[in-house]
Write an enzyme that holds these catalytic residues in place. Structure first.
Site, PDB file in Angstrom:
ATOM      1  N   GLY A   8      43.977   1.582  -0.350  1.00 48.77           N
ATOM      2  CA  GLY A   8      45.086   1.708   0.595  1.00 48.77           C
ATOM      3  C   GLY A   8      44.612   1.374   1.999  1.00 48.77           C
ATOM      4  O   GLY A   8      45.092   1.915   2.992  1.00 48.77           O
ATOM      5  N   GLY A   9      43.651   0.452   2.071  1.00 43.56           N
ATOM      6  CA  GLY A   9      42.969   0.171   3.345  1.00 43.56           C
ATOM      7  C   GLY A   9      43.678  -0.830   4.237  1.00 43.56           C
ATOM      8  O   GLY A   9      43.209  -1.116   5.338  1.00 43.56           O
ATOM      9  N   VAL A  55      45.551   0.255  -7.572  1.00 40.92           N
ATOM     10  CA  VAL A  55      44.571   1.287  -7.938  1.00 40.92           C
ATOM     11  C   VAL A  55      44.861   1.940  -9.283  1.00 40.92           C
ATOM     12  O   VAL A  55      43.992   2.607  -9.846  1.00 40.92           O
ATOM     13  CB  VAL A  55      44.450   2.389  -6.856  1.00 40.92           C
ATOM     14  CG1 VAL A  55      43.738   1.883  -5.623  1.00 40.92           C
ATOM     15  CG2 VAL A  55      45.803   3.002  -6.512  1.00 40.92           C
ATOM     16  N   SER A 128      46.068  16.357   1.256  1.00 45.82           N
ATOM     17  CA  SER A 128      47.109  16.579   2.265  1.00 45.82           C
ATOM     18  C   SER A 128      47.234  18.080   2.438  1.00 45.82           C
ATOM     19  O   SER A 128      46.903  18.839   1.519  1.00 45.82           O
ATOM     20  CB  SER A 128      48.451  16.020   1.763  1.00 45.82           C
ATOM     21  OG  SER A 128      49.521  16.535   2.537  1.00 45.82           O
ATOM     22  N   TYR A 141      54.550  14.902  -5.052  1.00 45.59           N
ATOM     23  CA  TYR A 141      53.433  14.715  -4.106  1.00 45.59           C
ATOM     24  C   TYR A 141      52.551  15.964  -4.000  1.00 45.59           C
ATOM     25  O   TYR A 141      51.324  15.868  -3.992  1.00 45.59           O
ATOM     26  CB  TYR A 141      54.032  14.338  -2.754  1.00 45.59           C
ATOM     27  CG  TYR A 141      53.067  13.925  -1.674  1.00 45.59           C
ATOM     28  CD1 TYR A 141      52.535  12.641  -1.626  1.00 45.59           C
ATOM     29  CD2 TYR A 141      52.712  14.808  -0.652  1.00 45.59           C
ATOM     30  CE1 TYR A 141      51.680  12.251  -0.608  1.00 45.59           C
ATOM     31  CE2 TYR A 141      51.860  14.427   0.367  1.00 45.59           C
ATOM     32  CZ  TYR A 141      51.345  13.147   0.388  1.00 45.59           C
ATOM     33  OH  TYR A 141      50.497  12.772   1.402  1.00 45.59           O
ATOM     34  N   ALA A 143      52.101  18.449  -6.174  1.00 41.92           N
ATOM     35  CA  ALA A 143      51.307  18.656  -7.392  1.00 41.92           C
ATOM     36  C   ALA A 143      50.176  17.636  -7.460  1.00 41.92           C
ATOM     37  O   ALA A 143      49.039  17.959  -7.839  1.00 41.92           O
ATOM     38  CB  ALA A 143      52.204  18.537  -8.620  1.00 41.92           C
ATOM     39  N   ALA A 144      50.462  16.391  -7.069  1.00 41.30           N
ATOM     40  CA  ALA A 144      49.423  15.352  -7.113  1.00 41.30           C
ATOM     41  C   ALA A 144      48.291  15.685  -6.149  1.00 41.30           C
ATOM     42  O   ALA A 144      47.104  15.586  -6.500  1.00 41.30           O
ATOM     43  CB  ALA A 144      50.031  13.992  -6.768  1.00 41.30           C
ATOM     44  N   LYS A 145      48.628  16.103  -4.936  1.00 41.90           N
ATOM     45  CA  LYS A 145      47.589  16.372  -3.929  1.00 41.90           C
ATOM     46  C   LYS A 145      46.794  17.638  -4.271  1.00 41.90           C
ATOM     47  O   LYS A 145      45.597  17.710  -3.996  1.00 41.90           O
ATOM     48  CB  LYS A 145      48.205  16.458  -2.531  1.00 41.90           C
ATOM     49  CG  LYS A 145      48.759  15.123  -2.014  1.00 41.90           C
ATOM     50  CD  LYS A 145      47.682  14.034  -1.917  1.00 41.90           C
ATOM     51  CE  LYS A 145      48.164  12.800  -1.162  1.00 41.90           C
ATOM     52  NZ  LYS A 145      47.141  11.738  -1.099  1.00 41.90           N
ATOM     53  N   ILE A 174      50.294  13.627  10.737  1.00 39.68           N
ATOM     54  CA  ILE A 174      49.602  12.475  11.319  1.00 39.68           C
ATOM     55  C   ILE A 174      50.633  11.443  11.774  1.00 39.68           C
ATOM     56  O   ILE A 174      51.486  11.015  10.991  1.00 39.68           O
ATOM     57  CB  ILE A 174      48.623  11.844  10.296  1.00 39.68           C
ATOM     58  CG1 ILE A 174      47.667  12.909   9.725  1.00 39.68           C
ATOM     59  CG2 ILE A 174      47.855  10.696  10.937  1.00 39.68           C
ATOM     60  CD1 ILE A 174      46.819  13.648  10.733  1.00 39.68           C
TER      61      ILE A 174
HETATM   62  N1  NAD Z   1      50.388  10.007   7.378  1.00 39.72           N
HETATM   63  C1  NAD Z   1      50.329  11.306   7.124  1.00 39.72           C
HETATM   64  O1  NAD Z   1      50.929  12.128   7.845  1.00 39.72           O
HETATM   65  C2  NAD Z   1      49.516  11.842   5.972  1.00 39.72           C
HETATM   66  C3  NAD Z   1      49.375  13.235   5.872  1.00 39.72           C
HETATM   67  C4  NAD Z   1      48.646  13.740   4.809  1.00 39.72           C
HETATM   68  C5  NAD Z   1      48.062  12.897   3.888  1.00 39.72           C
HETATM   69  N2  NAD Z   1      48.211  11.547   4.010  1.00 39.72           N
HETATM   70  C6  NAD Z   1      47.558  10.717   3.005  1.00 39.72           C
HETATM   71  O2  NAD Z   1      46.775   9.730   3.648  1.00 39.72           O
HETATM   72  C7  NAD Z   1      46.699   8.570   2.827  1.00 39.72           C
HETATM   73  C8  NAD Z   1      47.077   7.327   3.629  1.00 39.72           C
HETATM   74  O3  NAD Z   1      48.444   7.427   3.984  1.00 39.72           O
HETATM   75  P1  NAD Z   1      49.108   6.652   5.216  1.00 39.72           P
HETATM   76  O4  NAD Z   1      49.873   7.665   5.987  1.00 39.72           O
HETATM   77  O5  NAD Z   1      48.112   5.818   5.908  1.00 39.72           O
HETATM   78  O6  NAD Z   1      50.208   5.799   4.423  1.00 39.72           O
HETATM   79  P2  NAD Z   1      50.467   4.219   4.359  1.00 39.72           P
HETATM   80  O7  NAD Z   1      51.706   4.086   3.556  1.00 39.72           O
HETATM   81  O8  NAD Z   1      50.445   3.627   5.725  1.00 39.72           O
HETATM   82  O9  NAD Z   1      49.211   3.679   3.570  1.00 39.72           O
HETATM   83  C9  NAD Z   1      49.053   3.829   2.186  1.00 39.72           C
HETATM   84  C10 NAD Z   1      48.465   2.545   1.664  1.00 39.72           C
HETATM   85  O10 NAD Z   1      48.282   2.688   0.240  1.00 39.72           O
HETATM   86  C11 NAD Z   1      48.661   1.462  -0.347  1.00 39.72           C
HETATM   87  N3  NAD Z   1      49.029   1.654  -1.746  1.00 39.72           N
HETATM   88  C12 NAD Z   1      50.126   2.283  -2.241  1.00 39.72           C
HETATM   89  N4  NAD Z   1      50.150   2.196  -3.578  1.00 39.72           N
HETATM   90  C13 NAD Z   1      49.051   1.489  -3.948  1.00 39.72           C
HETATM   91  C14 NAD Z   1      48.539   1.063  -5.194  1.00 39.72           C
HETATM   92  N5  NAD Z   1      49.164   1.337  -6.347  1.00 39.72           N
HETATM   93  N6  NAD Z   1      47.378   0.337  -5.208  1.00 39.72           N
HETATM   94  C15 NAD Z   1      46.746   0.034  -4.044  1.00 39.72           C
HETATM   95  N7  NAD Z   1      47.182   0.426  -2.825  1.00 39.72           N
HETATM   96  C16 NAD Z   1      48.329   1.144  -2.785  1.00 39.72           C
HETATM   97  C17 NAD Z   1      49.849   0.967   0.474  1.00 39.72           C
HETATM   98  O11 NAD Z   1      50.090  -0.409   0.277  1.00 39.72           O
HETATM   99  C18 NAD Z   1      49.401   1.329   1.878  1.00 39.72           C
HETATM  100  O12 NAD Z   1      48.679   0.283   2.497  1.00 39.72           O
HETATM  101  C19 NAD Z   1      47.615   8.833   1.626  1.00 39.72           C
HETATM  102  O13 NAD Z   1      46.847   9.289   0.535  1.00 39.72           O
HETATM  103  C20 NAD Z   1      48.517   9.931   2.119  1.00 39.72           C
HETATM  104  O14 NAD Z   1      49.038  10.706   1.063  1.00 39.72           O
HETATM  105  C21 NAD Z   1      48.930  10.998   5.027  1.00 39.72           C
END
Ligand code: NAD
Length: 244
Positions: A8-9, A55, A128, A141, A143-145, A174
């Site tokens: 997810g980079g 993934v 999370s 979400y 349950a997954a986290k 965030i």
């Molecule tokens: N933003 C927040 O407030 C927040 C809070 C808690 C946790 N998180 C966690 O942080 C992580 C990053 O989230 P983010 O906010 O940057 O979201 P985002 O949507 O900007 O980034 C997530 C990335 O994962 C990629 N992705 C999704 N499904 C995929 C797959 N099947 N294969 C490969 N890549 C895939 C997407 O294309 C995207 O680039 C996540 O795990 C999210 O649950 C985010």
């Protein structure tokens, strides 16, 4: 040069992790779904490698890791959120959220760990605050986290003997990535900011800095932990409720 792979980079928090890791001198594998987005992020790095794939696809993940080479640091960051009420959540969405957020942590984690067996390594899984505190309309979400936290402990117990440290990060509110659309609403932004003891929303940089700390030797004796990075918000429930 050490190899760091971030799933997810291409966007949000993952792209910030990729940039900071690049600045810190890692060769960075950016694994994500959309070819254009992956290439844009990877090409912006000094030593970025574009890895296009899903993934949840076991064969594709194995292919990409053998293309990238041995992984020194894996950041399992890919995630999705579906904001339906649980009463309306479809089984398909439930499965998809579990697949991407939890099952893929196992799929990519195992494939990367197999390249770490001789020299050790570090795995950092993105959980999370929802892993600890459910919130309405968050479907599968939560349950997954919570599963990510448990799997982090399990990996740390089974893979410690190979010199693999495994930890998780639980980000709070965030102001980036999947939460950016919520915080575009001023009322939501003000109320949520007001609930954070440190008085501000978190940033992708706040999370990326902790990733780099956990990846470093400064964290050499930390394994199986979930570090909450939330400005104190999960402890602030009683602060929201007046006593008088
Ligand atoms: N933003 C927040 O407030 C927040 C809070 C808690 C946790 N998180 C966690 O942080 C992580 C990053 O989230 P983010 O906010 O940057 O979201 P985002 O949507 O900007 O980034 C997530 C990335 O994962 C990629 N992705 C999704 N499904 C995929 C797959 N099947 N294969 C490969 N890549 C895939 C997407 O294309 C995207 O680039 C996540 O795990 C999210 O649950 C985010």
């Amino acid at each position: 040069m050490k190899n760091l792979l971030v799933t997810g980079g291409a966007n949000g928090i993952g792209a910030e992790i990729a940039r900071r890791a690049d600045q810190a001198g890692y060769r960075v594998g950016v694994l994500d779904l959309n070819a254009d987005e992956v290439e844009t992020t990877a090409n912006g790095l000094s030593n970025g490698v574009a890895l296009i794939g899903d993934v949840t696809d076991v064969d594709r993940v194995a292919e990409l890791i053998s293309e990238f080479g041995n992984v020194d640091v894996l950041v399992n960051n890919a995630g999705i959120l579906r904001t339906d009420a649980l009463i309306d959540h479809t089984p398909e969405d439930f499965r998809l959220v579990m697949d991407v957020n939890l099952n893929a942590v196992f799929i990519v984690g195992q494939a990367a760990a197999r390249t770490m067996l001789d020299n050790g390594g570090v795995i950092i899984n993105m959980a999370s605050i929802n892993a600890i505190h459910p919130s309405p309309n968050t479907g599968a979400y939560v349950a997954a986290k919570a599963g990510v936290m448990a799997l982090t402990q399990q990996m740390s117990v089974e893979w410690g003997e190979y010199g693999i440290r495994v930890n998780a990060i639980a980000p709070g509110f965030i102001d980036a990535g999947m939460s950016a659309p919520f915080f575009a609403n001023d009322a939501v932004r003000t109320r949520r900011t007001g609930a954070v003891p440190l008085g501000r929303l978190g940033t992708a940089q706040d999370i990326a800095k902790v990733v780099l700390f956990l990846a470093s030797d400064d964290a050499a004796y930390i394994s199986g932990e979930t570090i909450t990075v939330d400005g104190g918000v999960i402890n602030s429930v009683l602060k929201q409720l007046p006593r008088e």
